[in-house]
Design an enzyme around this catalytic site. Structure first.
Site: not given
Ligand code: F6R
Length: 243
Positions: A67, A136, A138, A143
């Site tokens: 992403d 959440n 994701h 989302e």
């Molecule tokens: C980032 C991504 C997100 C993160 C998630 C957890 O490329 O795809 O899904 O993996 O938001 O983020 P952290 O590791 O910062 O807790």
């Protein structure tokens, strides 16, 4: 599903890096799906170390990131282009032309998304996909709400904006939109590593792995994957019943 619950963040990071190492040794031209965020930072540190020690060669590897925020310049310190360069891509010998990160600056986002899916498809799909998980549930920026197959533009939820505000000076600076790989490319990966660290992720891990499969918890779709490796620390795994 294989589950590894490691003592702490460092051991978890090393385990995930070791799975990638094995993958790249077995298939030097592997297609890797990569994630950003706090969770994989330690794993990237190990991969850089393996490269520097001549234990790994990335010259034939191709990467596709999950992403990118919409509207952030590649050189913006919170853009995922910048993150990947800083933590991994500038430190290993992956070829520039083999690196793919969604372009959050394009004018025609739909076209950007379609081209991204086509590029993944023409590469033969992802061999090994790394995933973190949001509070959440994701994965990527998919989302809660609906499972969307294709790479798409997404409005980030308030939960995600708040969670990611720790990286920005003000909450208002967090982009409200992003581009994310969809469920088709993620679930199409031949192997998936799901990583999580810390007690704040325990609920998301529990709901994703032991709750119903529902778009309300996007990571729950991973229960349907044939080759899922869960690599988490003890705090993130604290609520799991089947350990
Ligand atoms: C980032 C991504 C997100 C993160 C998630 C957890 O490329 O795809 O899904 O993996 O938001 O983020 P952290 O590791 O910062 O807790």
């Amino acid at each position: 599903m294989e589950i590894y619950i490691l003592e702490d963040y460092d051991k978890m990071s090393k385990k995930a890096a070791d799975v990638i190492k094995e993958q790249v040794i077995q298939k030097p031209n592997s297609i890797l799906g990569l994630a950003t965020g706090s969770t994989p930072e330690g794993m990237y540190k190990y991969l850089v170390e393996y490269y520097e020690n001549n234990e790994l060669d990335f010259k034939d590897v191709t990467t596709f990131n999950l992403d990118e925020y919409l509207g952030l310049d590649d050189l913006h310190e919170q853009s995922y282009h910048y993150f990947m360069d800083k933590h991994l891509l500038s430190k290993i010998n992956v070829k520039k032309e083999n690196i793919h990160i969604p372009d959050g600056l394009g004018i025609d986002i739909d076209n950007t998304c379609t081209k991204y899916d086509k590029a993944i498809e023409s590469a033969g799909g992802i061999d090994l996909q790394i995933l973190g998980i949001g509070l959440n549930g994701h994965i990527g920026f998919n989302e809660p709400g609906t499972f969307i197959a294709e790479t798409h533009q997404v409005d980030l939820t308030n939960d995600t904006i708040m969670a990611n505000s720790r990286f920005f000076e003000n909450q208002e600076d967090v982009p409200k939109m992003a581009i994310t790989m969809g469920m088709k490319s993620i679930m199409g990966a031949k192997k998936i590593i799901l990583m999580a660290s810390g007690s704040s992720k325990a609920r998301a891990i529990k709901m994703s792995l032991e709750g119903p499969i529902t778009p309300d918890v996007p990571a729950s779709i991973l229960q349907l994957h044939q080759n899922l490796i869960v690599i988490i620390d003890e705090e993130a795994g604290a609520l799991l019943e089947n350990k």
